[in-house]
Design a protein around this motif. Structure first.
Motif, short mmCIF file in Angstrom:
data_model
loop_
_atom_site.label_atom_id
_atom_site.label_comp_id
_atom_site.label_asym_id
_atom_site.label_seq_id
_atom_site.Cartn_x
_atom_site.Cartn_y
_atom_site.Cartn_z
N UNK A 66 -14.18 35.48 50.51
CA UNK A 66 -14.23 35.54 51.95
C UNK A 66 -13.69 37.21 52.48
N UNK A 67 -13.40 38.05 51.49
CA UNK A 67 -12.53 39.11 51.88
C UNK A 67 -13.64 40.24 51.05
N UNK A 68 -13.11 41.51 50.96
CA UNK A 68 -13.82 42.52 50.51
C UNK A 68 -12.82 43.57 49.87
N UNK A 69 -13.11 44.45 49.04
CA UNK A 69 -12.47 45.67 48.56
C UNK A 69 -12.60 46.87 49.42
N UNK A 70 -11.90 47.54 50.13
CA UNK A 70 -12.45 48.81 50.80
C UNK A 70 -11.97 49.89 49.89
N UNK A 71 -12.96 50.73 49.84
CA UNK A 71 -12.64 51.79 48.85
C UNK A 71 -12.94 53.26 49.52
N UNK A 72 -12.17 53.86 49.51
CA UNK A 72 -12.08 55.48 50.23
C UNK A 72 -11.66 56.49 48.90
N UNK A 73 -12.31 57.54 49.22
CA UNK A 73 -12.05 58.79 48.43
C UNK A 73 -10.79 59.86 49.25
N UNK A 74 -9.67 59.89 48.71
CA UNK A 74 -8.61 60.70 49.53
C UNK A 74 -7.27 60.28 49.10
N UNK A 75 -6.34 61.10 49.53
CA UNK A 75 -4.77 60.75 49.21
C UNK A 75 -4.58 59.52 50.16
N UNK A 76 -3.85 58.52 49.20
CA UNK A 76 -3.64 57.22 49.87
C UNK A 76 -2.66 57.42 51.21
N UNK A 77 -1.96 58.25 51.32
CA UNK A 77 -0.98 58.46 52.68
C UNK A 77 -1.93 58.99 54.00
N UNK A 78 -3.18 59.76 53.59
CA UNK A 78 -3.97 60.36 54.71
C UNK A 78 -4.94 58.91 54.91
N UNK A 79 -5.44 58.51 54.01
CA UNK A 79 -6.39 57.19 54.17
C UNK A 79 -5.55 56.13 55.08
N UNK A 80 -4.47 55.84 54.60
CA UNK A 80 -3.80 54.83 55.49
C UNK A 80 -3.47 55.35 56.78
N UNK A 81 -3.04 56.35 57.20
CA UNK A 81 -3.03 57.06 58.38
C UNK A 81 -3.98 56.96 59.09
N UNK A 82 -5.38 57.25 58.59
CA UNK A 82 -6.73 57.05 59.44
C UNK A 82 -6.91 55.72 59.60
N UNK A 83 -6.77 54.78 58.76
CA UNK A 83 -6.98 53.69 58.93
C UNK A 83 -6.10 52.75 60.12
N UNK A 84 -4.94 52.92 59.99
CA UNK A 84 -3.74 52.59 61.06
C UNK A 84 -4.25 53.09 62.32
N UNK A 85 -4.88 54.52 62.35
CA UNK A 85 -5.23 55.09 63.90
C UNK A 85 -6.74 54.17 64.22
N UNK A 86 -7.45 54.15 63.11
CA UNK A 86 -8.80 53.43 63.63
C UNK A 86 -8.78 51.79 64.07
N UNK A 87 -8.05 51.40 63.14
CA UNK A 87 -7.85 49.86 63.47
C UNK A 87 -7.10 49.28 64.69
#
Length: 521
Positions: free
Chosen positions: A78-99
């Motif tokens: 019932x879940x999924x794996x979110x995959x991104x290309x990029x530095x983890x610290x930048x991807x995490x920052x983007x997701x926090x902002x987006x969500x």
């Protein structure tokens, strides 16, 4: 997007659902879970000292399969794996902002500098964005907090002392239960495409039918391998006798690549061994699987104790050795063109498949550092590039050990390439498998072509320096083994694909140097 509580689980070398504390914790603390994997561009550049490629084709292929497998598993829950290309610290920052609903970011702690730098940067991002950080420890058999040493600085510098202490004073924790279902991704969050090797500017590896590791990445194949090796075939009950083999898939557990990426948990293996011992048999072989998992733990804790000394030229002992930087010799070693067939066979197997036996690794490392006198970091970075089962602590720990500047209680241990070749590839089948230009040299003679008469070489269609290199070095101690070879024999009944069993008189050789003060290697 949502005001509900969301937790991002940043996955790195923990690509599994079973015995994974991150999922266990997030499931209890969030409405929405974002399992996240980032293809960090820093993993696809050059190595630190010699700018060799950092992630080679075999490991990348294994990683991509592991990511696909985990995505399928998470979808089934019932879940999924979110995959991104990029530095983890930048991807995490983007997701926090987006969500806009992220309450925590959770990850498993690592121990070496590049991984710790990522953790530091993720923590800085979270602090800035007022998001909590939750960390877990989950890569070792024994939990860091359960070690019987008051402080990591008290970790013994000899493996046997470590092993005896944890075996008598610590216990392995139970595994975390595998969740039946997982909370979903936040609505509207894109899963993201899994990149291809070409996207990451890497070549696709070519499959080789001779590979001793023709296995796929991922948690499902890892659990299937354990089932095969333990329950379906009982091979685990003879592991100690076969583990020094060279040919075939089943001479050893082959768990290492899955352990390195966290597709299988060492605690799960341990508890399966315990169950096997209760239900089937307990012997030295079943214990030896635990013994090897403890080596893996040990190298990880050594890395915690010594930090960046793991990577420095003087090693853990701060010992000055006048290492050479002869790139011509290094090229001969890495390409399997040293003219020493046992070394060349192992190096070619690594280059063609991304795998090499434990026996082979000890020998080629000894040859590079002791026979050629080359900087051990050249070997460590070449292995980092090519090995499917590359694990930073085990790789650098083992190279320091081989170079005589790590955790080895014995001074100047050096392997004798000819003796080792004859001990573990007595009839030469392994060498002929990987060095086909020597195919017509029969029996054990294949280990020392330079010692054959010109008539014998001519009969075998070998011309030293032309069809196969003359040896770049001949160590004086090799000579005493030239006349002990079985020669002129046809291929053994075992053939090329059968398990390469260790000859009975050599079964314990090389298994544990600590139980004996002196061995002729």
């Amino acid at each position: 997007m949502s005001t509900s509580r969301t937790i991002i689980c940043l996955l790195r070398n923990d690509l599994r659902l079973h015995d994974n504390e991150l999922f266990h914790w997030a499931q209890r603390n969030a409405e929405y879970i974002v399992p996240l994997y980032c293809f960090d561009p820093r993993h696809y550049v050059g190595t630190y000292n010699f700018n060799l490629p950092k992630t080679g084709p075999f490991r990348l292929h294994f990683l991509l399969n592991s990511i696909k497998d985990l995505r399928n598993t998470l979808r089934s829950k019932g879940s999924n794996l979110v995959v991104r290309r990029g530095k983890p610290e930048e991807v995490v920052a983007d997701l926090i902002k987006q969500l806009g609903s992220v309450s925590s970011v959770a990850f498993h702690e690592e121990v070496t500098s590049e991984e710790l730098n990522v953790e530091k940067r993720v923590k800085e991002v979270c602090a800035r964005m007022k998001v909590k950080v939750h960390t877990c420890w989950g890569s070792t058999l024994y939990h860091r907090d359960d070690l019987p040493f008051h402080h990591i600085s008290r970790l013994p510098d000899v493996y046997t002392q470590f092993r005896k202490a944890v075996e008598t004073q610590s216990r392995v924790r139970p595994v975390f239960p595998t969740p039946e279902t997982l909370n979903p991704l936040p609505p509207g969050l894109e899963e993201g495409d899994i990149p291809t090797a070409a996207d990451l500017e890497q070549p696709e590896p070519v499959a080789d039918s001779r590979s001793a590791f023709p296995c796929s990445g991922g948690e499902s194949p890892a659990l299937e391998r354990l089932k095969h090796y333990f329950w379906d075939t009982n091979l685990v009950a003879s592991y100690k006798e076969t583990r020094n083999g060279l040919i075939g898939v089943d001479y050893s557990t082959k768990f290492a690549p899955w352990l390195a990426m966290g597709c299988i948990s060492p605690r799960y293996i341990y508890h399966q061994i315990q169950q096997y011992e209760r239900e089937r048999t307990a012997n030295q072989s079943t214990y030896w699987v635990i013994f090897e998992l403890l080596w893996r733990d040990y190298f990880k804790f050594v890395a915690v104790k010594y930090g960046n000394r793991l990577f420095q030229i003087k090693g853990l002992q701060d010992k000055h050795v006048p290492w050479k930087l002869d790139m011509k010799l290094f090229d001969a070693w890495k390409e399997g063109r040293t003219g020493v067939p046992f070394v060349d066979a192992n190096m070619r197997e690594l280059a063609m498949t991304g795998f090499m036996s434990n026996r082979g690794r000890q020998n080629v490392a000894s040859f590079l550092t002791k026979d050629l006198g080359l900087d051990w970091r050249l070997g460590a970075e070449w292995f980092e590039y090519l090995l499917i089962d590359y694990d930073v602590c085990s790789n650098y720990g083992n190279w320091l050990y081989s170079a005589g500047i790590g955790n080895d209680p014995r001074e100047n241990r050096k392997f004798n390439m000819i003796k080792q070749g004859l001990d573990y590839d007595n009839n030469g089948d392994y060498v002929r498998q990987w060095v086909p230009e020597l195919q017509r040299i029969r029996g054990g003679d294949v280990h020392t072509p330079w010692a054959l008469s010109s008539a014998a070489l001519s009969h075998a269609e070998v011309s030293l320096g032309e069809t196969y290199p003359a040896p770049v070095v001949v160590a004086p101690e090799w000579n005493r083994h030239f006349n002990k070879k079985p020669s002129g024999v046809g291929p053994s009944a075992r053939g090329k694909k059968g398990p390469s069993h260790t000859p009975k008189q050599h079964r314990d050789r090389g298994i544990d140097f600590y139980f004996s003060k002196s061995k002729n290697l």
